[in-house]
Design a protein around this motif. Structure first.
Motif: not given
Lengths: 234, 534
Positions: B69, B72-74, B78, B249, B491, B494-495, B497, B499, B508, B512
């Motif tokens: 987990i 994984m990306p991000y 999570l 966050f 936005f 973070i777009s 960067i 992961p 990120y 957010i």
């Protein structure tokens, strides 16, 4: 008289400007969040093998299969897994309507869906009559017993592979090419190698289209870890 | 009218549901009416992220699949926000509980609401316990071992309790149960919450005790002048949600970047049980359960056993809270008429914090009975007279707590913390000169600026002093434009960067979080512009 700002009705255009700003902020927030969720839930691709494994075809007891174990025009379904677990392939010893071995020459197989073509490997064994191909129908993925080999019953009704799910028919005598739809892709052929000194068979690679439901033949499953791949008859 | 039980009342005298929300709930200070709403938002966030986490979690490989987990990306965003949203949920549960305890919300007609609330607290702690045990790290192993011992200590049914909650003894059986109970109890929260919320609607919002003239039943008489739910309350709910999500966050993402975060507040799983480093990790439970952990160190606990010790230390306060509506039956909402409730509330809070801090400082160090007795006795002697004095001051309504220096003191640590962050990130920037360090620096500076401005306004009471001066129309438009511009900037950053690293994912997460801060700030601005609220 100039009213105080709290007493005036807000100007429609200015209000719309703020509404657009609000939509923008909430919009980019949602896009930014959802993007990461989507990227997260894409599963990593599982490459089970880096190249096609070479697997000897064996019986359930572990002994290699010999030509005499294969029956010409066998109406029972003989399959083995290749290249990964749970991916069945037909193993056929083809003959004419009198059950005499037929030598299967390599042939050019066309792929109706793309217009391309490839060379099928042709038969192996002492009579050049043993062929193999994926038993996963390229139309919508049905496997045996839905897809099945029907041996030739007379000189006018040649043997065919027919899938009872949606009626696709393939011709094993000419590289498992498409005979009737709805499929527009032939069954991927399996390249067999035959060791004439030992009288054994081995699966070496797949040619033709990609296996049904896979992005590549070697991903999306678990590798076969046993020494050979077991041939089973049903 | 004959006395009816709650069921008869609910079934035979349907109330107009849903109700309008009183306008005073959206005024300054009205946030105290929304502690439950914040809880609901954290719960929804937990449910959504929890379901997404199910895509990769495998009870057969708890530790390595937790690693999957995180890889994984991000994935780190999570998992760390899932943990911290739970922490925030627990923190607000206590705030919600204490607030309602002190205003006397447990009194007639809200006894049932109070009872379901206390049960919700217990179930939520259970969900947190099973949830953090799922990672399979060394803390999880300690927690399940302790849990097994406590469950097995129950008389007669001990071994059944142990196998019901912790399985047959194999690792697979254990983690399948942890996962199962985690989800099942979350479902129980949902069902109980539905009842809790329905009762809240049925009984109406409790107006401030002063408004109700300090008498029960304190109910809100639906005033026809109340504004409709849409758009006034929808926008307010949006504002509260955005700020809550921003907190969820930002906190774990900042902690993910900081070096040397103590185990108790680390947003990541610890090393696995089989690792040679496992012995260097103190055997902590999460902070919300530290008090139970410390209580087992007391001399008396070793005599009566862990089951009875936990039952006493959890059972006494919970039993007290469950019965409080029936113990404190008088019809006054004045604190001076509910002194015992005030004392026990403050004492309970003190014991909770005290035991937790003690457990963090001296985990597993035995406590003699004398020291244990003094720990409980001394605060009692201090709290009671101080509370008495405070009640007099507050109820005389003369006290506004003197000058505002205490606010300054309470905000200083936060500002200091953020300033240290600025230092670290600017050092990183000067040292590494990477684009991402610059992004980190900008994010932290924005955070610092927002919190300094907020602290300034809070301490010096700008809002009170300038009550009659509203922001001009142009001011609203300018600020709206700035917020929109900042949103696009954040936005874009973070777009851009990837992961790929934990630090980048944390950036990120902060980005957010800042977008949600902007969303909340904008909603507030829009309410003020279009509806002259807030």
């Amino acid at each position: 008289m100039r009213l105080k700002s709290t007493e005036r009705a807000p100007d429609e255009q200015k209000r719309n400007f703020l509404k657009i700003m609000g939509t923008l902020i909430i919009g980019v927030g949602m896009v930014g969040t959802l993007r990461s969720v989507v990227q997260y839930i894409i599963p990593p691709s599982t490459q089970a093998e880096t190249s096609f494994p070479v697997l000897t075809l064996v019986l359930a007891n572990g002994n290699p299969i010999h030509t005499s174990d294969l029956i010409v025009n066998n109406s029972a379904t003989v399959t083995f897994d290749y290249p990964l677990q749970g991916e069945p392939n037909f193993l056929l010893r083809l003959g004419d309507s009198g059950n005499t071995d037929v030598k299967i020459p390599p042939s050019k197989v066309s792929i109706p869906s793309t217009g391309g073509s490839y060379q099928s490997p042709g038969g192996v064994g002492p009579y050049g009559s043993v062929v193999a191909a994926s038993a996963i129908c390229e139309h919508l993925g049905c496997v045996p017993p839905e897809i099945k080999f029907f041996p030739p019953s007379s000189s006018t009704t040649p043997g065919k592979i027919h899938c009872s799910c949606h009626g696709s028919t393939y011709d094993p005598y000419s590289g498992f090419s498409v005979v009737t739809g709805p499929t527009r892709i032939p069954l991927p052929s399996l390249v067999l190698s035959y060791d004439s000194t030992q009288d054994t068979y081995a699966a070496t690679m797949m040619v033709g289209p990609t296996l049904y439901g896979h992005t590549s033949d070697l991903s999306g499953g678990n590798a076969i870890t046993t020494k050979g791949t077991v041939v089973s008859t049903t | 009218m004959a006395k009816q039980n709650l069921l008869e009342k609910v079934m035979n005298e349907p109330q107009p549901l849903p109700r309008k929300v009183p306008d005073y709930m959206r005024k300054k200070g009205g946030i105290w009416y929304w502690t439950g709403a914040i809880l609901m938002i954290t719960f929804l966030y937990e449910s959504l992220t929890g379901l997404i986490l199910l895509f990769y979690y495998q009870p057969a490989h708890p530790y390595s699949s937790t690693g999957t987990i995180l890889a994984m990306p991000y994935g780190t965003v999570l998992l760390t926000t899932h943990l911290y949203a739970a922490y925030i949920m627990i923190a607000f549960l206590y705030i919600h509980l204490l607030r309602n305890l002190f205003v006397g919300a447990y009194k007639k007609p809200r006894q049932m609401q109070w009872l379901t609330g206390i049960l919700l607290l217990l179930v939520t702690i259970g969900v947190v316990y099973f949830g953090y045990s799922m990672s399979g790290d060394v803390l999880s192993a300690d927690a399940t071992d302790v849990g097994r011992g406590i469950a097995a200590g129950a008389p007669l049914i001990g071994s059944y309790l142990r196998s019901i909650f912790f399985g047959s003894g194999t690792s697979l059986s254990l983690f399948m149960r942890l996962e199962g109970w985690h989800i099942v109890l979350a479902g129980v929260i949902l069902a109980m919450f539905a009842l809790h919320f329905y009762l809240a609607e049925y009984n109406t919002i409790m107006p401030s005790p002063k408004h109700a003239e300090f008498k029960v039943p304190a109910v809100d008489n639906d005033d026809p002048s109340y504004k409709p739910w849409y758009p006034y309350n929808l926008l307010y709910m949006g504002q509260v949600s955005f700020f809550t999500l921003a907190m969820i966050f930002i906190i774990p993402s900042v902690l993910a970047i900081l070096p040397n975060v103590p185990v108790l507040f680390s947003p990541f799983p610890q090393v696995s049980v089989s690792s040679p480093l496992a012995s260097s990790v103190p055997a902590y439970p999460p902070w919300i359960l530290l008090f139970i952990y410390k209580e087992l160190d007391f001399g008396i606990s070793s005599i009566i056993g862990p089951f009875w010790a936990s039952l006493i230390f959890i059972g006494l306060p919970v039993g007290y809270l469950l019965f409080i509506p029936y113990l404190d039956r008088n019809d006054s909402l004045k604190l001076s008429r509910r002194k015992a409730v005030l004392y026990t509330g403050i004492l309970g809070l003190f014991y909770y914090i005290g035991l937790s801090v003690w457990g963090a400082m001296e985990p597993g160090v035995p406590v003699s009975n004398l020291v244990g007795f003094l720990f409980f006795a001394v605060p009692m002697l201090v709290v009671i007279p101080v509370s008495l004095y405070m009640i007099k001051k507050v109820e005389a309504a003369k006290s506004n707590l003197g000058n505002n220096l205490w606010k300054l003191y309470s905000i200083l640590p936060v500002i200091g913390f953020l300033a240290i962050l600025v230092g670290i990130t600017s050092y990183m920037f000067l040292d590494g000169l990477s684009y991402y360090d610059l992004a980190a620096l900008i994010f932290v500076l924005v955070l610092l600026a927002i919190s300094s401005l907020y602290a300034y306004g809070w301490i010096y009471g700008i809002k009170e002093n300038t009550k009659n001066i509203k922001m001009s129309e142009r001011g609203h438009l300018v600020f709206g434009g700035i917020y929109g511009f900042l949103a696009i900037v954040i936005f874009t950053m973070i777009s851009d960067i990837p992961p790929t690293k934990v630090e980048y994912q944390a950036l990120y997460g902060i980005g957010i979080g800042l977008l949600f801060v902007l969303g909340g700030a904008f909603t507030k601005l829009y309410r003020s512009y279009a509806y002259h609220e807030g």
